[in-house]
Design an enzyme around this catalytic site. Sequence first.
Site, PDB file in Angstrom:
ATOM      1  N   CYS A 104      20.476  35.005 -29.264  1.00  0.00           N
ATOM      2  CA  CYS A 104      20.636  36.087 -28.278  1.00  0.00           C
ATOM      3  C   CYS A 104      21.943  36.820 -28.577  1.00  0.00           C
ATOM      4  O   CYS A 104      22.749  36.379 -29.401  1.00  0.00           O
ATOM      5  CB  CYS A 104      20.693  35.500 -26.865  1.00  0.00           C
ATOM      6  SG  CYS A 104      22.105  34.414 -26.664  1.00  0.00           S
ATOM      7  N   HIS A 136      29.508  29.437 -23.298  1.00  0.00           N
ATOM      8  CA  HIS A 136      29.150  28.998 -21.938  1.00  0.00           C
ATOM      9  C   HIS A 136      30.298  29.201 -20.949  1.00  0.00           C
ATOM     10  O   HIS A 136      30.121  29.016 -19.755  1.00  0.00           O
ATOM     11  CB  HIS A 136      28.790  27.510 -21.927  1.00  0.00           C
ATOM     12  CG  HIS A 136      27.670  27.147 -22.825  1.00  0.00           C
ATOM     13  ND1 HIS A 136      26.415  27.678 -22.679  1.00  0.00           N
ATOM     14  CD2 HIS A 136      27.599  26.316 -23.892  1.00  0.00           C
ATOM     15  CE1 HIS A 136      25.625  27.183 -23.621  1.00  0.00           C
ATOM     16  NE2 HIS A 136      26.324  26.372 -24.366  1.00  0.00           N
ATOM     17  N   HIS A 171      25.635  21.008 -16.827  1.00  0.00           N
ATOM     18  CA  HIS A 171      25.723  21.972 -17.933  1.00  0.00           C
ATOM     19  C   HIS A 171      27.123  22.602 -17.951  1.00  0.00           C
ATOM     20  O   HIS A 171      27.668  22.921 -16.888  1.00  0.00           O
ATOM     21  CB  HIS A 171      24.654  23.056 -17.757  1.00  0.00           C
ATOM     22  CG  HIS A 171      24.520  23.928 -18.956  1.00  0.00           C
ATOM     23  ND1 HIS A 171      25.348  25.013 -19.174  1.00  0.00           N
ATOM     24  CD2 HIS A 171      23.677  23.878 -20.011  1.00  0.00           C
ATOM     25  CE1 HIS A 171      24.997  25.583 -20.320  1.00  0.00           C
ATOM     26  NE2 HIS A 171      23.988  24.917 -20.839  1.00  0.00           N
ATOM     27  N   GLU A 186      28.209  25.539 -18.562  1.00  0.00           N
ATOM     28  CA  GLU A 186      28.331  26.842 -17.871  1.00  0.00           C
ATOM     29  C   GLU A 186      28.502  26.619 -16.360  1.00  0.00           C
ATOM     30  O   GLU A 186      29.340  27.252 -15.713  1.00  0.00           O
ATOM     31  CB  GLU A 186      27.085  27.703 -18.126  1.00  0.00           C
ATOM     32  CG  GLU A 186      27.154  29.023 -17.373  1.00  0.00           C
ATOM     33  CD  GLU A 186      25.813  29.755 -17.301  1.00  0.00           C
ATOM     34  OE1 GLU A 186      25.004  29.621 -18.220  1.00  0.00           O
ATOM     35  OE2 GLU A 186      25.601  30.460 -16.300  1.00  0.00           O
ATOM     36  N   CYS A 216      20.604  35.951 -16.989  1.00  0.00           N
ATOM     37  CA  CYS A 216      20.843  36.795 -18.167  1.00  0.00           C
ATOM     38  C   CYS A 216      19.617  37.665 -18.471  1.00  0.00           C
ATOM     39  O   CYS A 216      18.488  37.148 -18.537  1.00  0.00           O
ATOM     40  CB  CYS A 216      21.144  35.862 -19.338  1.00  0.00           C
ATOM     41  SG  CYS A 216      20.940  36.619 -20.934  1.00  0.00           S
ATOM     42  N   SER A 243      19.504  22.213 -25.659  1.00  0.00           N
ATOM     43  CA  SER A 243      19.673  23.604 -25.217  1.00  0.00           C
ATOM     44  C   SER A 243      18.844  23.842 -23.952  1.00  0.00           C
ATOM     45  O   SER A 243      17.611  23.726 -23.961  1.00  0.00           O
ATOM     46  CB  SER A 243      19.222  24.536 -26.354  1.00  0.00           C
ATOM     47  OG  SER A 243      18.782  25.763 -25.823  1.00  0.00           O
ATOM     48  N   ASN A 278      18.155  26.573 -22.301  1.00  0.00           N
ATOM     49  CA  ASN A 278      17.195  27.689 -22.286  1.00  0.00           C
ATOM     50  C   ASN A 278      15.970  27.370 -23.135  1.00  0.00           C
ATOM     51  O   ASN A 278      14.871  27.810 -22.836  1.00  0.00           O
ATOM     52  CB  ASN A 278      17.894  29.008 -22.674  1.00  0.00           C
ATOM     53  CG  ASN A 278      18.107  29.143 -24.156  1.00  0.00           C
ATOM     54  OD1 ASN A 278      17.203  29.480 -24.879  1.00  0.00           O
ATOM     55  ND2 ASN A 278      19.323  28.853 -24.612  1.00  0.00           N
ATOM     56  N   SER A 312      19.705  29.865 -29.152  1.00  0.00           N
ATOM     57  CA  SER A 312      20.707  29.389 -30.112  1.00  0.00           C
ATOM     58  C   SER A 312      20.051  28.852 -31.379  1.00  0.00           C
ATOM     59  O   SER A 312      20.639  28.048 -32.088  1.00  0.00           O
ATOM     60  CB  SER A 312      21.598  28.327 -29.447  1.00  0.00           C
ATOM     61  OG  SER A 312      20.818  27.374 -28.773  1.00  0.00           O
TER      62      SER A 312
HETATM   63 FE1  F3S Z   1      24.713  35.132 -22.944  1.00  0.00          FE
HETATM   64 FE2  F3S Z   1      22.299  35.240 -22.162  1.00  0.00          FE
HETATM   65 FE3  F3S Z   1      22.841  34.371 -24.540  1.00  0.00          FE
HETATM   66  S1  F3S Z   1      24.017  34.540 -20.974  1.00  0.00           S
HETATM   67  S2  F3S Z   1      24.835  33.441 -24.343  1.00  0.00           S
HETATM   68  S3  F3S Z   1      23.156  36.465 -23.793  1.00  0.00           S
HETATM   69  S4  F3S Z   1      21.354  33.519 -23.156  1.00  0.00           S
END
Ligand code: F3S
Length: 286
Positions: free
Chosen positions: A14, A74, A124, A126, A195, A223, A225, A266
């Site tokens: 991302c 994070h 987590h 974050e 996000c 991960s 997500n 990621s």
């Molecule tokens: Fe940021 Fe969204 Fe990636 S919060 S780190 S763009 S999953």
Amino acid sequence: MNFEIKKVSDIGFCFGVRRAIEMLERTAIEKGKIDSLGAVVHNERVIRKLEKSGVNVIKNPEEIKSNIVAISSHGASPEIETSLRATRVEVLDTTCPFVKRAQLAASQLADAGFQVIIYGDANHPEVKGLLGWAQGKGFAILNSQELNARSDLSLHTGIIAQTTQIPENFILFAGDALKILYRKDAEIRIIDTICPGVRKRQAISLDLARKADLMLVIGGRSSANTRRLAELCSEVTETHLISGAEDLDPLWFENKKLVGITSGTSTPDEVIEEVEKKLREIGSKK
Ligand code: F3S
């Protein structure tokens, strides 16, 4: 076997992960070794590749040996940020701007005297950071029954979400929370901190999963997500979470017509390419 392979249109890193990796690689080339407080992203391969470029993962600030310390994508709590800035080392802040937005929401709610409910996983990194930005006025939770059982709920409450949560689940939770929190004179604020990239990845993955006979979600098991994408796709079709081509089992693809591919935010491009290559090999066998 004769199956079609289809990938979602947005796959791989991302924006926030790409940005963090570029910042680390560029800084390591220009200034030398970096200690990264926590894994930059939850992907073993990325971590190993970064190690080769001079980026070493540490668990706590006492382990800093380099002249530069990085805050991961994070983010970190303000206490950790302050303690890092108090050391003599340079701080490279790779916190994703969307995580920063959630941190700001937590801090503004706390400043305004609100209790802060974070819809997210308390373990987590974050969320640990967000709890810090909530200045001791927050807690993390993923379940409305647990919320209902609490006796410490305030009349003034803000609800935010970990950036990678599933939007539909957040809406359900916020709806339940509203029923639980609503009392005379209550003030409840719901702030959407999910996000936009994750939202898009989840929507297009679900769309493909609905058409596919089998879905492959590529990414690290650690991960959040990636796991959530697999959870989402498994609701509509057979889904396998794989970390790479080595996890593919040819038996999965028998009698399948359309195999869908998506990935966590990621997951490096080369891992996705390896999976596609192995799939083509499996598909070419009778
Ligand atoms: Fe940021 Fe969204 Fe990636 S919060 S780190 S763009 S999953």
